[in-house]
Design a protein around this motif. Sequence first.
Motif, mmCIF file in Angstrom:
data_model
loop_
_atom_site.group_PDB
_atom_site.id
_atom_site.type_symbol
_atom_site.label_atom_id
_atom_site.label_comp_id
_atom_site.label_asym_id
_atom_site.label_seq_id
_atom_site.Cartn_x
_atom_site.Cartn_y
_atom_site.Cartn_z
ATOM 1 N N THR A 1 0.850 -1.180 0.000
ATOM 2 C CA THR A 1 0.000 0.000 0.000
ATOM 3 C C THR A 1 0.893 1.240 0.000
ATOM 4 O O THR A 1 2.085 1.146 0.321
ATOM 5 C CB THR A 1 -0.900 0.025 1.260
ATOM 6 O OG1 THR A 1 -0.073 0.104 2.426
ATOM 7 C CG2 THR A 1 -1.787 -1.208 1.334
ATOM 8 N N ASP B 1 -1.585 1.677 10.257
ATOM 9 C CA ASP B 1 -1.912 0.698 9.222
ATOM 10 C C ASP B 1 -2.448 -0.588 9.841
ATOM 11 O O ASP B 1 -3.423 -1.158 9.351
ATOM 12 C CB ASP B 1 -0.672 0.409 8.376
ATOM 13 C CG ASP B 1 -0.970 -0.510 7.213
ATOM 14 O OD1 ASP B 1 -1.841 -0.157 6.399
ATOM 15 O OD2 ASP B 1 -0.334 -1.584 7.125
ATOM 16 N N ARG C 1 -6.143 -2.224 9.323
ATOM 17 C CA ARG C 1 -6.326 -3.604 8.837
ATOM 18 C C ARG C 1 -7.143 -4.421 9.816
ATOM 19 O O ARG C 1 -7.975 -5.237 9.416
ATOM 20 C CB ARG C 1 -4.983 -4.258 8.602
ATOM 21 C CG ARG C 1 -4.271 -3.679 7.395
ATOM 22 C CD ARG C 1 -3.086 -4.476 7.044
ATOM 23 N NE ARG C 1 -3.552 -5.798 6.620
ATOM 24 C CZ ARG C 1 -2.769 -6.763 6.181
ATOM 25 N NH1 ARG C 1 -1.481 -6.557 6.104
ATOM 26 N NH2 ARG C 1 -3.263 -7.919 5.829
#
Length: 87
Positions: free
Chosen positions: A14, A75, A79
């Motif tokens: 990403t 992050d 997730r």
Amino acid sequence: MSQAPPTSGEAVVTPVRVIIALCLTAPFVAMLWVGSYAKTDPAFIGIPFFYWYQMAWVVISTVLTMIAYRLWQRDQRARKSEGGADA
């Protein structure tokens, strides 16, 4: 051939992870490229460039590592929340 969407266990590249990688590799590149700082001028407070450049990278590396860690935490939380919503 179509690609299946990645599952939660697979590694995903990403933009945030690319930024994290750049933050962590920049100090290595800066220190391994000795030709860029192997000189004495400009001096700073009587300290040759060779030395103060390396000492500046100690501080810069700390800041970049801190930024990478914060981005990694964000992050991972994102997730986890995505995975929790699907389950």
